[in-house]
Design a protein around this motif. Structure first.
Motif, PDB file in Angstrom:
ATOM      1  N   ASP A 173      -9.065   1.626  -1.179  1.00 32.36           N
ATOM      2  CA  ASP A 173      -9.673   1.809   0.140  1.00 32.36           C
ATOM      3  C   ASP A 173     -10.850   0.877   0.346  1.00 32.36           C
ATOM      4  O   ASP A 173     -11.279   0.638   1.476  1.00 32.36           O
ATOM      5  N   ASN A 174     -11.396   0.325  -0.735  1.00 30.61           N
ATOM      6  CA  ASN A 174     -12.583  -0.510  -0.660  1.00 30.61           C
ATOM      7  C   ASN A 174     -12.281  -2.007  -0.795  1.00 30.61           C
ATOM      8  O   ASN A 174     -13.037  -2.833  -0.314  1.00 30.61           O
ATOM      9  N   ILE A 175     -11.181  -2.363  -1.459  1.00 25.27           N
ATOM     10  CA  ILE A 175     -10.905  -3.770  -1.764  1.00 25.27           C
ATOM     11  C   ILE A 175      -9.523  -4.158  -1.249  1.00 25.27           C
ATOM     12  O   ILE A 175      -8.547  -3.448  -1.476  1.00 25.27           O
ATOM     13  N   PHE A 176      -9.453  -5.298  -0.552  1.00 29.55           N
ATOM     14  CA  PHE A 176      -8.161  -5.863  -0.212  1.00 29.55           C
ATOM     15  C   PHE A 176      -8.220  -7.374  -0.294  1.00 29.55           C
ATOM     16  O   PHE A 176      -9.288  -7.986  -0.263  1.00 29.55           O
ATOM     17  N   LEU A 177      -7.037  -7.975  -0.446  1.00 31.06           N
ATOM     18  CA  LEU A 177      -6.911  -9.415  -0.609  1.00 31.06           C
ATOM     19  C   LEU A 177      -6.224 -10.015   0.610  1.00 31.06           C
ATOM     20  O   LEU A 177      -5.289  -9.436   1.151  1.00 31.06           O
ATOM     21  N   THR A 178      -6.694 -11.175   1.028  1.00 29.32           N
ATOM     22  CA  THR A 178      -5.968 -11.973   2.019  1.00 29.32           C
ATOM     23  C   THR A 178      -5.441 -13.202   1.288  1.00 29.32           C
ATOM     24  O   THR A 178      -6.211 -13.998   0.757  1.00 29.32           O
ATOM     25  N   VAL A 179      -4.133 -13.341   1.267  1.00 29.42           N
ATOM     26  CA  VAL A 179      -3.490 -14.378   0.460  1.00 29.42           C
ATOM     27  C   VAL A 179      -2.836 -15.407   1.368  1.00 29.42           C
ATOM     28  O   VAL A 179      -2.026 -15.073   2.230  1.00 29.42           O
ATOM     29  N   THR A 180      -3.219 -16.665   1.176  1.00 29.45           N
ATOM     30  CA  THR A 180      -2.584 -17.779   1.868  1.00 29.45           C
ATOM     31  C   THR A 180      -2.254 -18.838   0.825  1.00 29.45           C
ATOM     32  O   THR A 180      -2.586 -18.709  -0.346  1.00 29.45           O
ATOM     33  N   SER A 206       0.843  -1.176   0.000  1.00 28.26           N
ATOM     34  CA  SER A 206       0.000   0.000   0.000  1.00 28.26           C
ATOM     35  C   SER A 206       0.885   1.236   0.000  1.00 28.26           C
ATOM     36  O   SER A 206       2.004   1.214   0.478  1.00 28.26           O
ATOM     37  N   CYS A 207       0.355   2.302  -0.551  1.00 30.06           N
ATOM     38  CA  CYS A 207       1.102   3.559  -0.519  1.00 30.06           C
ATOM     39  C   CYS A 207       1.179   4.106   0.904  1.00 30.06           C
ATOM     40  O   CYS A 207       2.065   4.873   1.246  1.00 30.06           O
TER      41      CYS A 207
END
Length: 324
Positions: free
Chosen positions: A271-278, A19-20
């Motif tokens: 600000d609206n979308i994020f990923l959780t990566v496993t 993220s910035c």
């Protein structure tokens, strides 16, 4: 030989948060529920309610209670079992051998249905089996041409793909690409969509309910593989040979993100979308709509917070403890 080991401890794993803003640093808390030592080529599936794990070992089925690690039920059929899945209503267990599908009541392992396979559909051609109930079972039937050498020697040419209703023994759709050779396919039977990869690195999205090609994605990559469609059918993901992963929002026909795959981390798109990566899945969180979709890399629970991950001859059951 299957060995289940209880290993309940919480792993506080460092997150790479792209993220910035350097203020948005999170930790992804993952609990290791347990792990097995398995023989090679063992099939392992997690139930959608995350209560059981089905393991096929040397043609025999073993059901493991995920909360009582020593509680195992070994099931032997007349023929060697080669595949298994749980129904999404969490009531049934479906096994497949060389000549038939068998539907069992999950609680008592009572045989409910025995469905013989058509002789012109070899068992080795079935893939992507998915069950919603005891009578709603779908699979893909892959029609192979002879192996063709290309950049990846494990690719085969698919001349035709049937979307098949197992219980009613009926082909409900056919996917055939006259312009390219299909080398990989994955379906989402709930949304009626399939994603195919061609030998020229084109990804195509098909609606097999309307029998129409909906979108084509062309990428300038050396080699692409493993196209996956998300559980809600909104996103697709695919890898390249360098383990970079690209995610598209197919409803908006826009590329959501592209990054080198490593885990675990939280990747902020906006600000609206994020990923959780496993290692087991990629969760796509839309905050404004309170929506959550999951791209399954291995076997994942209905809620998306419990998954299986594989390493050498070990499979581990993991749980994401964060609340998003």
């Amino acid at each position: 030989m299957i060995q289940w080991n209880e290993n309940r401890h919480l792993l506080f794993l460092c997150i790479l948060f792209f993220s910035c803003s350097e203020k948005n640093i999170l930790q992804l808390k993952i609990e290791k529920i347990g792990y097995w030592k398995l023989s090679p080529k063992t099939v392992v599936k997690l139930s959608y309610d995350a209560k059981q794990i089905a393991v096929i070992d040397s043609g025999q089925l073993v059901l493991v209670d995920i909360h009582e690690f020593k509680n195992q039920t070994r099931f032997i059929d007349e023929l060697a079992i080669i595949d298994v899945c749980f129904s999404k209503d969490n009531k049934y267990l479906i096994t497949r051998d060389s000549v038939r599908f068998n539907v069992f009541d999950r609680e008592h392992l009572t045989l409910i249905h025995r469905i013989d396979v058509d002789s012109n559909k070899p068992a080795s051609n079935f893939s992507n089996v998915e069950a919603f109930s005891d009578t709603t079972i779908y699979t893909l039937v892959e029609k192979f041409e002879s192996p063709v050498y290309r950049k990846r020697s494990d690719r085969f040419s698919l001349s035709k793909i049937e979307v098949y209703d197992v219980f009613h023994k009926k082909t409900i759709a056919v996917i055939s690409d006259s312009t390219d050779r299909i080398v990989s396919v994955k379906a989402n039977f709930k949304t009626g969509k399939a994603v195919t990869l061609s030998n020229n690195n084109q990804i195509k999205i098909w609606n097999f309910k309307t029998n129409q090609l909906e979108a084509v994605i062309s990428e300038n990559m050396f080699s692409m593989y493993r196209p996956i469609i998300s559980r809600l059918g909104k996103y697709i993901a695919y890898f390249d040979i360098n383990n970079n992963i690209t995610i598209w929002d197919i409803s908006l026909k826009t590329k959501l993100s592209s990054f080198h795959f490593q885990e675990p981390f939280v990747y902020k798109i906006s600000d609206n979308i994020f990923l959780t990566v496993t290692r087991g899945s990629i969760g796509v969180h839309e905050i404004a709509k309170s929506e959550f979709d999951v791209i399954e890399l291995t076997s994942v629970s209905e809620g998306g917070n419990i998954f299986l991950q594989f390493s050498n001859s070990t499979v581990e059951a993991m749980k994401i403890s964060n609340q998003f």
